[in-house]
Scaffold this active site. Structure first.
Site, PDB file in Angstrom:
ATOM      1  N   CYS A  28      35.966  43.240  55.781  1.00 57.85           N
ATOM      2  CA  CYS A  28      36.945  43.474  55.487  1.00 57.85           C
ATOM      3  C   CYS A  28      37.041  45.099  54.838  1.00 57.85           C
ATOM      4  CB  CYS A  28      37.698  42.601  54.318  1.00 57.85           C
ATOM      5  SG  CYS A  28      36.048  42.329  52.896  1.00 57.85           S
ATOM      6  N   ARG A  48      38.013  39.517  50.380  1.00 59.55           N
ATOM      7  CA  ARG A  48      38.242  38.119  51.129  1.00 59.55           C
ATOM      8  C   ARG A  48      37.047  38.140  52.563  1.00 59.55           C
ATOM      9  NH1 ARG A  48      42.138  41.733  53.784  1.00 59.55           N
ATOM     10  NH2 ARG A  48      40.608  43.425  53.408  1.00 59.55           N
ATOM     11  N   ASP A 102      45.366  40.754  51.334  1.00 60.44           N
ATOM     12  CA  ASP A 102      44.591  41.749  50.367  1.00 60.44           C
ATOM     13  C   ASP A 102      44.786  41.211  48.817  1.00 60.44           C
ATOM     14  OD1 ASP A 102      42.964  43.343  48.653  1.00 60.44           O
ATOM     15  OD2 ASP A 102      42.839  44.966  49.853  1.00 60.44           O
TER      16      ASP A 102
HETATM   17  P1  4NP Z   1      38.864  43.170  50.768  1.00 60.51           P
HETATM   18  O1  4NP Z   1      39.998  43.633  48.900  1.00 60.51           O
HETATM   19  O2  4NP Z   1      38.899  44.041  51.341  1.00 60.51           O
HETATM   20  O3  4NP Z   1      39.033  41.588  49.886  1.00 60.51           O
HETATM   21  O4  4NP Z   1      37.239  43.231  49.533  1.00 60.51           O
HETATM   22  C1  4NP Z   1      39.827  45.035  48.188  1.00 60.51           C
HETATM   23  C2  4NP Z   1      38.634  45.469  47.915  1.00 60.51           C
HETATM   24  C3  4NP Z   1      38.592  46.715  46.917  1.00 60.51           C
HETATM   25  C4  4NP Z   1      39.725  47.590  47.354  1.00 60.51           C
HETATM   26  C5  4NP Z   1      40.258  47.029  48.265  1.00 60.51           C
HETATM   27  C6  4NP Z   1      40.006  45.592  49.150  1.00 60.51           C
HETATM   28  N1  4NP Z   1      40.043  48.746  46.150  1.00 60.51           N
HETATM   29  O5  4NP Z   1      40.718  49.370  47.121  1.00 60.51           O
HETATM   30  O6  4NP Z   1      39.330  48.844  45.564  1.00 60.51           O
END
Ligand code: 4NP
Length: 156
Positions: free
Chosen positions: A7, A13, A123
């Site tokens: 991800c 995720r 997300d």
């Molecule tokens: P992930 O979610 O891609 O599902 O781990 C996110 C975690 C952190 C961030 C964006 C999406 N961020 O911008 O820090």
């Protein structure tokens, strides 16, 4: 067989997809390696988001022990199948692909449950608890489908 879940941050995720898949292959005594990574390294070294850990724990899936890391081009050599959570992650991984064989390893994870719909795992990072629970159900079904395909020798 080695499977990588990807991800953006590798804290919401893909750690859940990783934890769910690891639990299922272990429950079924399958010799499958599972890992996860993020297309950015901004959370590298961190445990998964506390909200994702809590949701996963409430469904009996431990993910607190996982650590975020960045996807690297060598992952194409280490893994047979690479599942991305959304189209943006998929595009970012494909940008690093060196060969057609690399490209062929990359799939949207929800293609397992919703073939040809280009469906994405939303997300949950900036939303409420409902988003984490929705992600859980989407990834529980997708990892069930991956397990079925492994058993039927349909995952390549
Ligand atoms: P992930 O979610 O891609 O599902 O781990 C996110 C975690 C952190 C961030 C964006 C999406 N961020 O911008 O820090």
């Amino acid at each position: 067989m080695k499977i990588l879940m990807v991800c953006l941050g590798n804290i919401c995720r893909s750690p859940l997809a990783d934890g769910l898949m690891q639990k299922k292959v272990s429950d079924h005594k399958l010799d499958i390696r599972v890992d996860s990574a993020g297309t950015t390294g901004i959370h590298a070294g961190e445990a998964p988001d506390a909200r994702m850990c809590q949701t996963a724990k409430s469904f009996g899936v431990p993910i607190d022990q996982l650590k975020s890391r960045k996807f690297v081009v060598e992952d194409f050599d280490l893994f047979d199948v690479i599942f991305t959570m959304d189209k943006s992650n998929k595009a970012n991984v494909l940008q690093l692909a060196r060969t057609e064989a690399d490209k062929n390893k990359v799939h949207l994870i929800l293609d397992m449950t919703y073939p040809n719909e280009n469906k994405e795992v939303p997300d949950p990072y900036y939303g409420g608890e409902d988003g984490f629970i929705e992600v859980y159900h989407l990834l529980d079904a997708a990892t069930d489908s991956i397990l079925e395909k492994i058993k039927n020798n349909e995952l390549n």
